[in-house]
Design a protein around this motif. Structure first.
Motif, PDB file in Angstrom:
ATOM      1  N   GLU A 255     -45.632  20.925  41.528  1.00 48.77           N
ATOM      2  CA  GLU A 255     -45.274  22.434  42.407  1.00 48.77           C
ATOM      3  C   GLU A 255     -44.718  22.119  43.573  1.00 48.77           C
ATOM      4  O   GLU A 255     -43.842  22.670  44.104  1.00 48.77           O
ATOM      5  CB  GLU A 255     -46.438  23.268  42.388  1.00 48.77           C
TER       6      GLU A 255
ATOM      7  N   ARG B  91     -41.425  23.345  46.566  1.00 45.15           N
ATOM      8  CA  ARG B  91     -41.588  23.912  47.701  1.00 45.15           C
ATOM      9  C   ARG B  91     -41.309  22.888  49.291  1.00 45.15           C
ATOM     10  O   ARG B  91     -41.201  23.557  50.131  1.00 45.15           O
ATOM     11  CB  ARG B  91     -43.043  24.179  47.881  1.00 45.15           C
TER      12      ARG B  91
ATOM     13  N   ARG C 106     -49.118  22.809  38.423  1.00 45.40           N
ATOM     14  CA  ARG C 106     -49.551  23.651  39.691  1.00 45.40           C
ATOM     15  C   ARG C 106     -50.193  22.773  40.590  1.00 45.40           C
ATOM     16  O   ARG C 106     -50.818  21.848  40.408  1.00 45.40           O
ATOM     17  CB  ARG C 106     -50.314  24.815  39.035  1.00 45.40           C
TER      18      ARG C 106
ATOM     19  N   GLU D 208     -43.508  29.401  30.911  1.00 44.68           N
ATOM     20  CA  GLU D 208     -44.277  29.582  31.925  1.00 44.68           C
ATOM     21  C   GLU D 208     -43.607  28.940  33.352  1.00 44.68           C
ATOM     22  O   GLU D 208     -43.425  29.571  34.238  1.00 44.68           O
ATOM     23  CB  GLU D 208     -45.687  28.871  31.739  1.00 44.68           C
TER      24      GLU D 208
ATOM     25  N   ASN E 285     -40.191  30.676  34.251  1.00 44.42           N
ATOM     26  CA  ASN E 285     -40.710  31.949  35.027  1.00 44.42           C
ATOM     27  C   ASN E 285     -41.314  31.535  36.449  1.00 44.42           C
ATOM     28  O   ASN E 285     -40.975  32.031  37.660  1.00 44.42           O
ATOM     29  CB  ASN E 285     -41.572  32.706  34.464  1.00 44.42           C
ATOM     30  N   PHE E 286     -42.013  30.432  36.636  1.00 47.02           N
ATOM     31  CA  PHE E 286     -42.406  29.867  37.970  1.00 47.02           C
ATOM     32  C   PHE E 286     -41.247  29.334  38.851  1.00 47.02           C
ATOM     33  O   PHE E 286     -41.165  29.704  40.088  1.00 47.02           O
ATOM     34  CB  PHE E 286     -43.373  28.924  37.635  1.00 47.02           C
TER      35      PHE E 286
ATOM     36  N   GLU F 162     -38.253  30.344  38.633  1.00 50.26           N
ATOM     37  CA  GLU F 162     -37.326  31.528  39.126  1.00 50.26           C
ATOM     38  C   GLU F 162     -37.978  32.268  40.337  1.00 50.26           C
ATOM     39  O   GLU F 162     -37.369  32.768  41.123  1.00 50.26           O
ATOM     40  CB  GLU F 162     -37.196  32.404  37.942  1.00 50.26           C
ATOM     41  N   LYS F 163     -39.356  32.224  40.260  1.00 47.54           N
ATOM     42  CA  LYS F 163     -40.172  32.960  41.405  1.00 47.54           C
ATOM     43  C   LYS F 163     -40.088  32.207  42.379  1.00 47.54           C
ATOM     44  O   LYS F 163     -39.818  32.827  43.699  1.00 47.54           O
ATOM     45  CB  LYS F 163     -41.386  32.970  40.913  1.00 47.54           C
ATOM     46  N   VAL F 164     -40.103  30.644  42.447  1.00 53.09           N
ATOM     47  CA  VAL F 164     -39.949  29.992  43.981  1.00 53.09           C
ATOM     48  C   VAL F 164     -38.495  29.992  44.312  1.00 53.09           C
ATOM     49  O   VAL F 164     -38.264  29.960  45.542  1.00 53.09           O
ATOM     50  CB  VAL F 164     -40.648  28.636  43.487  1.00 53.09           C
TER      51      VAL F 164
ATOM     52  N   ALA G 120     -36.543  32.197  44.231  1.00 50.39           N
ATOM     53  CA  ALA G 120     -36.356  33.765  44.938  1.00 50.39           C
ATOM     54  C   ALA G 120     -36.977  33.818  46.272  1.00 50.39           C
ATOM     55  O   ALA G 120     -36.512  34.167  47.117  1.00 50.39           O
ATOM     56  CB  ALA G 120     -36.939  34.750  44.083  1.00 50.39           C
ATOM     57  N   GLU G 121     -38.115  33.008  46.427  1.00 46.07           N
ATOM     58  CA  GLU G 121     -38.712  32.704  47.743  1.00 46.07           C
ATOM     59  C   GLU G 121     -37.856  32.167  48.427  1.00 46.07           C
ATOM     60  O   GLU G 121     -37.965  32.217  50.074  1.00 46.07           O
ATOM     61  CB  GLU G 121     -39.838  31.981  47.542  1.00 46.07           C
TER      62      GLU G 121
END
Length: 277
Positions: A165, A169, A200, A264, A267-268, A270-272, A274-275
Motif C-alpha cells: 500500500e 501513497r 495493506r 478488492e 477498488n482500493f 481507485e480510492k487512493v 482519487a485522494e
C-alpha cells in the motif's frame, strides 16, 4: 567522429555498418534505400551516421528490403532495446522480453514495467549520484520501452504484481503525476493476463508478513525453467538454483494469500487515486 558516434552502442554500430554495406553492395543511394523501405534518405543517413537508432518498425522494413522478412535485423532490435538500461539490469531484461510469466513483489516503488513517464522520470531524476539529463532521458526511454511486454502476442505473458500500500501513497513527482500513475496501474490491472494485488499496511499486525526480506521477481523463461531476480542498491542478482527458486516461490505464494484479491485491489487503487486528485 561526433559525440553520437563515440557513445553509440556496439549493436547500434553493427546495424548501421551492416545497412551501409548492404546498401552500397546493391549500388543504392540513401534516398533509394529510403524509398524502398518507406523512409527519407535523411532517415537512412541518420541511421548510418549513428545519429538516430532504428525503431522496431524500421528494422522490420529493412529486413523486408534486404532479407525478405527473415528477421535478421529484427533480432538486433532485441539487443538495441537494452542500450538504454543500466548495465546491472540487462541480463534480467533479456529474460523478461521472452518470459512466459512474471511475478513481482514491490514494497518501495512501482514496478518499472508499470510506470508512467512522469513517475519514472521523477524516480530516475532523483537518483544519487546524480545523473546527467542525457542519462535520465535514456533510462526513462529504456524503462518505458519495456512496457511493450503488455502487448506481446506470441506468447502472451502472464504478469502478477503485488504492491505494498505504501507504494500507492509515497509521492514521486506531482500529485497529478501520482494520480495518473495509479489510474494507469488500474487500467493495466483490468487486462486478462495481468493481476495486481495490494498488500495493506496493517498486514503484519499479528507478525505475519511474507515480504519482510524485500522485493523480488519470479520468472518462467521460454524454456519453462524458473529464475528469481533480486535487486538492491543498483546491483542485480539472478538465481536459478531450484531449491532457492522454490523458497522464493513459496514466499510469493504466501504474499498473494495475504494481499487483497484482484477485485478488492482495483477498488482500493481507485480510492487512493482519487485522494491524489
Amino acid at each position: 567522429m561526433t559525440r553520437a558516434n563515440r557513445s553509440a552502442s556496439p549493436t547500434f554500430q553493427y546495424c548501421a555498418e551492416m545497412v551501409r554495406k548492404l546498401r552500397e553492395a546493391r549500388g543504392w543511394s540513401q534516398e533509394e534505400l529510403g524509398r524502398r523501405a518507406g523512409y527519407t534518405g535523411a532517415a537512412i543517413s541518420a541511421l548510418e551516421t549513428l545519429k538516430q537508432p532504428p525503431t522496431e518498425v524500421m528494422l522490420a522494413k529493412l529486413d523486408q528490403v534486404f532479407f525478405d522478412g527473415q528477421g535478421i535485423f529484427t533480432l538486433a532490435g532485441k539487443f538495441l532495446a537494452l542500450d538504454h538500461l543500466p548495465s546491472f539490469f540487462k541480463d534480467y531484461a533479456l529474460i523478461e522480453q521472452d518470459a512466459l510469466t512474471i511475478s513481482s513483489y514491490q514494497p518501495f516503488t512501482m514496478d518499472g514495467v508499470f510506470q508512467t513517464e512522469q513517475y519514472a522520470r521523477a524516480i530516475i531524476g532523483g537518483a544519487y549520484p546524480a545523473l546527467t539529463e542525457e542519462e535520465i532521458n535514456a533510462y526513462v526511454n529504456g524503462r518505458l520501452a519495456r512496457a511493450a511486454l503488455f502487448d506481446r502476442k506470441n506468447p502472451i505473458p502472464h504478469i502478477d504484481l503485488i504492491l505494498e500500500e505504501a507504494v500507492l501513497r509515497r509521492q514521486f513527482g506531482t500529485r497529478e503525476a501520482m494520480a495518473l500513475q495509479l489510474l494507469h496501474l488500474l487500467e493495466l490491472s483490468k487486462r486478462p493476463n495481468v493481476c495486481v494485488q495490494i498488500l495493506r499496511m496493517d498486514q503484519g499486525q499479528t507478525g505475519e508478513h511474507a515480504g519482510v526480506d524485500g522485493p523480488m521477481k519470479l520468472l518462467e523463461k521460454s524454456d519453462h525453467k524458473q529464475v528469481v531476480y533480486l535487486e538492491v542498491q543498483r546491483r542485480g542478482l539472478l538465481i536459478s538454483q531450484p531449491e532457492e527458486v522454490s523458497e522464493m516461490a513459496q514466499r510469493h505464494m504466501m504474499l498473494r494469500a495475504q494481499a487483497l484479491n484482484r477485485y478488492e485491489s482495483r477498488n482500493f487503487i481507485e480510492k487512493v487515486a482519487a485522494e491524489w486528485q
